[in-house]
Design a protein around this motif. Structure first.
Motif, PDB file in Angstrom:
ATOM      1  N   ALA A 194     -22.489 -34.271 -66.896  1.00 38.66           N
ATOM      2  CA  ALA A 194     -23.306 -34.698 -67.762  1.00 38.66           C
ATOM      3  C   ALA A 194     -23.543 -34.105 -69.155  1.00 38.66           C
ATOM      4  O   ALA A 194     -23.275 -34.355 -70.315  1.00 38.66           O
ATOM      5  CB  ALA A 194     -24.523 -35.603 -67.394  1.00 38.66           C
ATOM      6  N   ARG A 195     -24.012 -32.609 -68.744  1.00 35.96           N
ATOM      7  CA  ARG A 195     -24.590 -31.926 -69.769  1.00 35.96           C
ATOM      8  C   ARG A 195     -23.292 -31.243 -70.531  1.00 35.96           C
ATOM      9  O   ARG A 195     -23.523 -31.068 -71.656  1.00 35.96           O
ATOM     10  CB  ARG A 195     -25.498 -30.769 -69.165  1.00 35.96           C
ATOM     11  N   ILE A 196     -22.195 -31.319 -69.849  1.00 31.49           N
ATOM     12  CA  ILE A 196     -20.892 -30.490 -70.537  1.00 31.49           C
ATOM     13  C   ILE A 196     -20.541 -31.581 -71.313  1.00 31.49           C
ATOM     14  O   ILE A 196     -20.197 -31.154 -72.662  1.00 31.49           O
ATOM     15  CB  ILE A 196     -19.935 -30.251 -69.394  1.00 31.49           C
ATOM     16  N   CYS A 197     -20.579 -32.699 -71.033  1.00 29.03           N
ATOM     17  CA  CYS A 197     -20.252 -33.923 -72.002  1.00 29.03           C
ATOM     18  C   CYS A 197     -20.850 -33.976 -73.152  1.00 29.03           C
ATOM     19  O   CYS A 197     -20.408 -34.255 -74.263  1.00 29.03           O
ATOM     20  CB  CYS A 197     -19.976 -35.149 -71.073  1.00 29.03           C
ATOM     21  N   LEU A 198     -22.313 -34.063 -72.816  1.00 30.61           N
ATOM     22  CA  LEU A 198     -23.376 -34.190 -74.152  1.00 30.61           C
ATOM     23  C   LEU A 198     -23.452 -33.029 -74.936  1.00 30.61           C
ATOM     24  O   LEU A 198     -23.432 -33.331 -76.123  1.00 30.61           O
ATOM     25  CB  LEU A 198     -24.672 -34.576 -73.425  1.00 30.61           C
ATOM     26  N   GLU A 199     -23.470 -31.752 -74.401  1.00 36.25           N
ATOM     27  CA  GLU A 199     -23.601 -30.768 -75.184  1.00 36.25           C
ATOM     28  C   GLU A 199     -22.775 -29.749 -75.583  1.00 36.25           C
ATOM     29  O   GLU A 199     -22.768 -28.770 -76.367  1.00 36.25           O
ATOM     30  CB  GLU A 199     -25.003 -30.003 -74.409  1.00 36.25           C
ATOM     31  N   HIS A 200     -21.731 -29.775 -74.963  1.00 37.31           N
ATOM     32  CA  HIS A 200     -20.360 -29.100 -75.230  1.00 37.31           C
ATOM     33  C   HIS A 200     -19.021 -29.512 -75.673  1.00 37.31           C
ATOM     34  O   HIS A 200     -18.290 -28.813 -75.356  1.00 37.31           O
ATOM     35  CB  HIS A 200     -20.281 -27.998 -74.023  1.00 37.31           C
ATOM     36  N   ASP A 201     -18.977 -30.871 -75.751  1.00 34.95           N
ATOM     37  CA  ASP A 201     -17.937 -31.600 -76.109  1.00 34.95           C
ATOM     38  C   ASP A 201     -16.793 -31.052 -77.177  1.00 34.95           C
ATOM     39  O   ASP A 201     -17.678 -30.811 -78.427  1.00 34.95           O
ATOM     40  CB  ASP A 201     -18.127 -33.129 -76.268  1.00 34.95           C
TER      41      ASP A 201
ATOM     42  N   LEU B 154     -25.405 -22.584 -82.665  1.00 33.26           N
ATOM     43  CA  LEU B 154     -24.182 -23.516 -81.952  1.00 33.26           C
ATOM     44  C   LEU B 154     -23.657 -23.192 -80.691  1.00 33.26           C
ATOM     45  O   LEU B 154     -22.931 -21.790 -80.666  1.00 33.26           O
ATOM     46  CB  LEU B 154     -23.185 -23.670 -83.063  1.00 33.26           C
ATOM     47  N   HIS B 155     -24.026 -23.698 -79.487  1.00 34.51           N
ATOM     48  CA  HIS B 155     -23.280 -23.496 -78.429  1.00 34.51           C
ATOM     49  C   HIS B 155     -21.936 -23.656 -78.362  1.00 34.51           C
ATOM     50  O   HIS B 155     -21.390 -24.656 -78.943  1.00 34.51           O
ATOM     51  CB  HIS B 155     -24.170 -24.031 -77.355  1.00 34.51           C
ATOM     52  N   PRO B 156     -21.024 -22.813 -77.420  1.00 30.00           N
ATOM     53  CA  PRO B 156     -19.646 -22.918 -77.464  1.00 30.00           C
ATOM     54  C   PRO B 156     -18.921 -24.149 -76.690  1.00 30.00           C
ATOM     55  O   PRO B 156     -19.859 -25.013 -76.093  1.00 30.00           O
ATOM     56  CB  PRO B 156     -19.315 -21.647 -76.807  1.00 30.00           C
ATOM     57  N   PRO B 157     -18.086 -24.782 -77.283  1.00 28.96           N
ATOM     58  CA  PRO B 157     -17.303 -25.921 -76.640  1.00 28.96           C
ATOM     59  C   PRO B 157     -16.697 -25.710 -75.157  1.00 28.96           C
ATOM     60  O   PRO B 157     -16.516 -24.272 -74.865  1.00 28.96           O
ATOM     61  CB  PRO B 157     -15.963 -26.403 -77.600  1.00 28.96           C
ATOM     62  N   GLN B 158     -16.601 -26.800 -74.506  1.00 26.65           N
ATOM     63  CA  GLN B 158     -16.215 -26.687 -73.283  1.00 26.65           C
ATOM     64  C   GLN B 158     -15.853 -27.879 -72.556  1.00 26.65           C
ATOM     65  O   GLN B 158     -16.656 -28.862 -72.354  1.00 26.65           O
ATOM     66  CB  GLN B 158     -17.230 -26.071 -72.136  1.00 26.65           C
ATOM     67  N   PRO B 159     -14.474 -28.179 -72.457  1.00 29.56           N
ATOM     68  CA  PRO B 159     -14.094 -29.428 -72.115  1.00 29.56           C
ATOM     69  C   PRO B 159     -14.332 -29.615 -70.694  1.00 29.56           C
ATOM     70  O   PRO B 159     -14.356 -28.665 -69.703  1.00 29.56           O
ATOM     71  CB  PRO B 159     -12.449 -29.508 -72.355  1.00 29.56           C
ATOM     72  N   VAL B 160     -14.559 -30.913 -70.143  1.00 31.18           N
ATOM     73  CA  VAL B 160     -14.612 -31.398 -68.751  1.00 31.18           C
ATOM     74  C   VAL B 160     -13.141 -31.043 -68.042  1.00 31.18           C
ATOM     75  O   VAL B 160     -12.063 -31.168 -68.545  1.00 31.18           O
ATOM     76  CB  VAL B 160     -14.630 -32.573 -68.428  1.00 31.18           C
ATOM     77  N   LEU B 161     -13.219 -30.088 -66.761  1.00 26.37           N
ATOM     78  CA  LEU B 161     -12.089 -29.801 -66.291  1.00 26.37           C
ATOM     79  C   LEU B 161     -11.905 -30.531 -64.862  1.00 26.37           C
ATOM     80  O   LEU B 161     -10.620 -30.650 -64.495  1.00 26.37           O
ATOM     81  CB  LEU B 161     -12.293 -28.327 -65.963  1.00 26.37           C
ATOM     82  N   GLN B 162     -12.698 -31.040 -64.434  1.00 28.94           N
ATOM     83  CA  GLN B 162     -12.658 -32.189 -63.252  1.00 28.94           C
ATOM     84  C   GLN B 162     -13.760 -33.073 -63.227  1.00 28.94           C
ATOM     85  O   GLN B 162     -14.918 -32.757 -63.238  1.00 28.94           O
ATOM     86  CB  GLN B 162     -12.294 -31.119 -61.953  1.00 28.94           C
TER      87      GLN B 162
END
Length: 312
Positions: free
Chosen positions: A281-288, A72-80
């Protein structure tokens, strides 16, 4: 449940005892085998592979622990949210790494300085921000083959004298994020890394990154979203420095590929815009964070069909 970055259990080496003969390792494995341990969560596929290689030496424990292993990869919100606009003017690169030398700060200075000396770029083409402590000279990846003082004096002289470089020993987290948000390309040509959380933060700001290919970096920095410096890796998916020659060859490979990517970026800024879009896009899809929460809950609930699935 336990989430881990390298392997579980994590037992320090004992001089004179082979790793897999260490009685402490065998003793600690019993806790992971215990029915009270419901699952272990590798932070990346690279970590899962390292764990599986550990378990190959303990077949009985492998049969018990293997079904408990998740990724399970860690979460990361979109920052900008960045508009994919090709802008005029110098391209801004940013490096963030407290351990300046381990994270590849020296190789960045060498690459840009060589390009300037070769007259293939000018000081009007680029700006390079570097955040890192020059006093953190020890590079764990170099083992006993550390860089000498003369090398560091040379690198730090170039850093100080070349007008394209803007160096900060340290910044607050808010200041680092503000710097990244005004940058075009991130830099992490690291010698050793367990994951690469700064890469996620840069991508979440719409800032694609140039990284090496150690450990989890190819997973979180695919080539449609960034640039990978490819180096030979050992079974732990890390760089091997067993001699001064090894270090020299690896440094040459890192600097050479870094120079190639810098020139590509300067000559075609549309590449940056495309990778910036793909990074977000990958942050939104894979770390939301919401998806992370759902996936973590499913692991805790024992969702059988996803036992060995990689969760981004």
């Amino acid at each position: 449940m336990a989430t881990f970055e390298t392997e579980l259990p994590r037992v320090l080496p004992v001089e004179g005892i082979p790793k897999f003969a260490n009685p402490e390792l065998a003793r600690e494995l019993r806790y992971v085998c215990s029915p009270r341990c419901k699952g272990i969560i590798a932070i990346s596929e690279a970590t899962r592979q390292i764990q599986l290689r550990l378990l190959e030496h303990f077949p009985r424990e492998q049969a018990i622990i293997g079904p408990k292993l998740h990724v399970l990869h860690p979460p990361q919100p979109v920052l900008q949210e960045k508009n994919a606009v090709v802008k005029e003017g110098p391209v801004t690169f940013t490096f963030v790494g407290n351990e300046f030398y381990r994270k590849g700060g020296a190789e960045i200075v060498l690459a840009f300085s060589q390009l300037l000396r070769e007259n293939v770029i000018s000081s009007n083409d680029v700006r390079v921000n570097l955040v890192g402590d020059l006093r953190r000279t020890h590079n764990v990846a170099h083992q006993e083959f550390q860089d000498d003082a003369a090398f560091r004096v040379s690198v730090e002289g170039m850093l100080r004298e070349c007008p394209i470089f803007r160096h900060h020993t340290s910044l607050t987290n808010d200041a680092v994020l503000a710097l990244i948000k005004t940058s075009d390309v991130g830099l992490l040509p690291t010698w050793q890394e367990t994951y690469g959380f700064s890469v996620l933060e840069m991508q979440a700001c719409g800032c694609p990154v140039i990284t090496t290919n150690v450990r989890a970096l190819p997973e979180i920095n695919p080539e449609n979203a960034g640039w990978l410096i490819r180096c030979p890796l050992n079974p732990m998916l890390e760089l091997t420095v067993a001699s001064v020659s090894d270090k020299t060859l690896l440094r040459s490979a890192i600097v050479s590929q870094l120079k190639t990517y810098i020139l590509q970026i300067i000559s075609d800024s549309k590449i940056v815009s495309e990778r910036a879009k793909n990074s977000l896009a990958r942050i939104c899809l894979e770390h939301d964070p919401m998806l992370f929460r759902e996936r973590l809950n499913r692991i805790y609930m024992g969702f059988k069909t996803d036992k060995n699935k990689t969760f981004f």
